[in-house]
Design a protein around this motif. Sequence first.
Motif, PDB file in Angstrom:
ATOM      1  N   PHE A   1      25.272  55.743  52.980  1.00  0.00           N
ATOM      2  CA  PHE A   1      26.048  56.858  52.193  1.00  0.00           C
ATOM      3  C   PHE A   1      26.514  56.187  50.725  1.00  0.00           C
ATOM      4  N   THR A   2      26.746  55.041  50.599  1.00  0.00           N
ATOM      5  CA  THR A   2      27.147  54.615  49.208  1.00  0.00           C
ATOM      6  C   THR A   2      25.899  54.542  48.219  1.00  0.00           C
ATOM      7  N   LYS A   3      24.547  54.178  48.805  1.00  0.00           N
ATOM      8  CA  LYS A   3      23.281  54.381  48.015  1.00  0.00           C
ATOM      9  C   LYS A   3      23.385  55.834  47.270  1.00  0.00           C
ATOM     10  N   MET A   4      23.688  56.844  48.465  1.00  0.00           N
ATOM     11  CA  MET A   4      23.474  58.106  47.844  1.00  0.00           C
ATOM     12  C   MET A   4      24.795  58.483  46.630  1.00  0.00           C
ATOM     13  N   ALA A   5      25.743  58.090  47.169  1.00  0.00           N
ATOM     14  CA  ALA A   5      27.103  58.423  46.176  1.00  0.00           C
ATOM     15  C   ALA A   5      26.794  57.788  44.876  1.00  0.00           C
ATOM     16  N   GLU A   6      26.346  56.524  44.808  1.00  0.00           N
ATOM     17  CA  GLU A   6      26.040  55.927  43.543  1.00  0.00           C
ATOM     18  C   GLU A   6      24.966  56.568  42.803  1.00  0.00           C
ATOM     19  N   ALA A   7      23.971  57.204  43.425  1.00  0.00           N
ATOM     20  CA  ALA A   7      23.072  58.011  42.872  1.00  0.00           C
ATOM     21  C   ALA A   7      23.351  59.157  42.354  1.00  0.00           C
ATOM     22  N   GLY A   8      24.626  59.453  42.637  1.00  0.00           N
ATOM     23  CA  GLY A   8      25.004  60.877  41.817  1.00  0.00           C
ATOM     24  C   GLY A   8      25.126  62.152  43.112  1.00  0.00           C
ATOM     25  N   VAL A   9      24.702  61.790  44.233  1.00  0.00           N
ATOM     26  CA  VAL A   9      24.923  62.699  45.212  1.00  0.00           C
ATOM     27  C   VAL A   9      26.296  63.389  45.471  1.00  0.00           C
ATOM     28  N   LYS A  10      26.356  64.741  45.641  1.00  0.00           N
ATOM     29  CA  LYS A  10      27.901  65.146  45.687  1.00  0.00           C
ATOM     30  C   LYS A  10      27.834  65.664  47.465  1.00  0.00           C
ATOM     31  N   ASP A  11      26.877  66.599  47.748  1.00  0.00           N
ATOM     32  CA  ASP A  11      26.858  67.154  49.078  1.00  0.00           C
ATOM     33  C   ASP A  11      25.714  66.737  49.691  1.00  0.00           C
ATOM     34  N   VAL A  12      25.802  66.375  51.156  1.00  0.00           N
ATOM     35  CA  VAL A  12      24.572  66.026  51.683  1.00  0.00           C
ATOM     36  C   VAL A  12      24.719  66.447  53.245  1.00  0.00           C
ATOM     37  N   LEU A  13      23.935  67.169  53.645  1.00  0.00           N
ATOM     38  CA  LEU A  13      23.558  67.367  55.220  1.00  0.00           C
ATOM     39  C   LEU A  13      22.624  66.152  55.812  1.00  0.00           C
ATOM     40  N   HIS A  14      23.469  65.296  56.655  1.00  0.00           N
ATOM     41  CA  HIS A  14      22.919  64.252  57.395  1.00  0.00           C
ATOM     42  C   HIS A  14      22.674  64.616  58.584  1.00  0.00           C
ATOM     43  N   PHE A  15      21.373  64.164  59.207  1.00  0.00           N
ATOM     44  CA  PHE A  15      21.190  64.250  60.629  1.00  0.00           C
ATOM     45  C   PHE A  15      20.934  63.136  61.263  1.00  0.00           C
TER      46      PHE A  15
END
Length: 303
Positions: free
Chosen positions: A79-93
Motif C-alpha cells: 500500500f505504501t508503494k501505491m500511495a507514494e505513486a500517487g494513488v488515491k482510491d484503490v479497490l483491493h482484492f
Amino acid sequence: MKLFDVSSDSTGDLKKEYREERGIWFVPLTFTLEKNGQIEEGLDNFTTEEEYVEFFEKVENGAFPRTAKLNYEAHIEHFTKMAEAGVKDVLHFMISSGLANTITITRQAAADVKAKYPDFNVYAVDPLTATIGQGMLAALAADCRDKGMTAQATYDYLMEARQRIQHCIVPNDLFYLKKGGRVSAVSAAVGTMLNIKPMITFDEEGKLKVVEKNKGMKKAFARILQHMEKAPMDELKIAVIVHTNNYAGAEELAKLVEEKTGVKPLVTIMGPVIGSHVGPGSVSCGWLSTKTRKQLSSELYGD
C-alpha cells in the motif's frame, strides 16, 4: 480519466500479462514444497506456463505444498508503494474471509498507511471466493474503472455481483480435501478407490462446501452443465475454467460449456497457493450468473 486503481494479491490467479495489460497492482503470496525433509520456498509470481506445470508436477511426484497468507508488513509495503505513486482510491482484492482473515490485516494496514498518506483510501473487497472468482471480480473492477465509474459505485456493484459468481470445483481426488479436514480419511480412501470426484462450491459466506460426489470426471462435467442451466450466465457472458495441470480435462469441459451455452470460456491454470489446497488434476468452472448462490443451492439441494 480513471477515478480509482485496482489491486489484487496472487490468490486471484490473474496472469502477469493480463495484470499488466489491465493495469492491476499485484502482490504475491508465498508457498513451500516439502519432500524428504527438504523445504523449497517459492513466491506466487510465476511468469511462464512452464512454472505452473513444474509446480504441479512436483506435487504429483510427492512434494507436499503449504501456503502462507500475506502478513501485515507485506500489506504495508504494498500500500505504501501505491500511495507514494500517487494513488488515491484503490479497490483491493484478497482471498475470501470464509477461508482466511486476510481482510482484517488488509484493513489494518490500509488504515496505518492512510495515517501517513491521508489521501490514500483502500476499499477492501471481500470476494467471498478465490482463484478465478476473485480474479473475475478484479477484472470487473478494471472494466468499471475504464468506464469512468467511481470507486464507491464499483464497490457497491461488486458487493452485489459477488453473490452471483457460481463455482463448480472438481478435485481429481479427495486427498487434499482430507488434509484440509474437508472429508474424513475413510471417505477419502473409499472415494479414491471408486474414482469419486467431489464437487465443491463457495457458499454465500465464502466458505467451501462439498455438495456432491460424482463417479468420474464425465459425470462431474455433466453436473456442471446442469448447474449452469439452473443459473445461466448474465448478460456479460463471463465463464472461466481453471485446472491444476489437467489440460485435457479443461479443454473437454470448455468444449462442453461452449456447446451448451454458446459462450467460449477462458481456460487458465491455477496458481500454486490455491492449487495447493485443491491438488493436481482438478478442473473447475466459475461464471457470473443471473442467480445468487443461495438461490441456486436452494433449487439444487433444498438448502
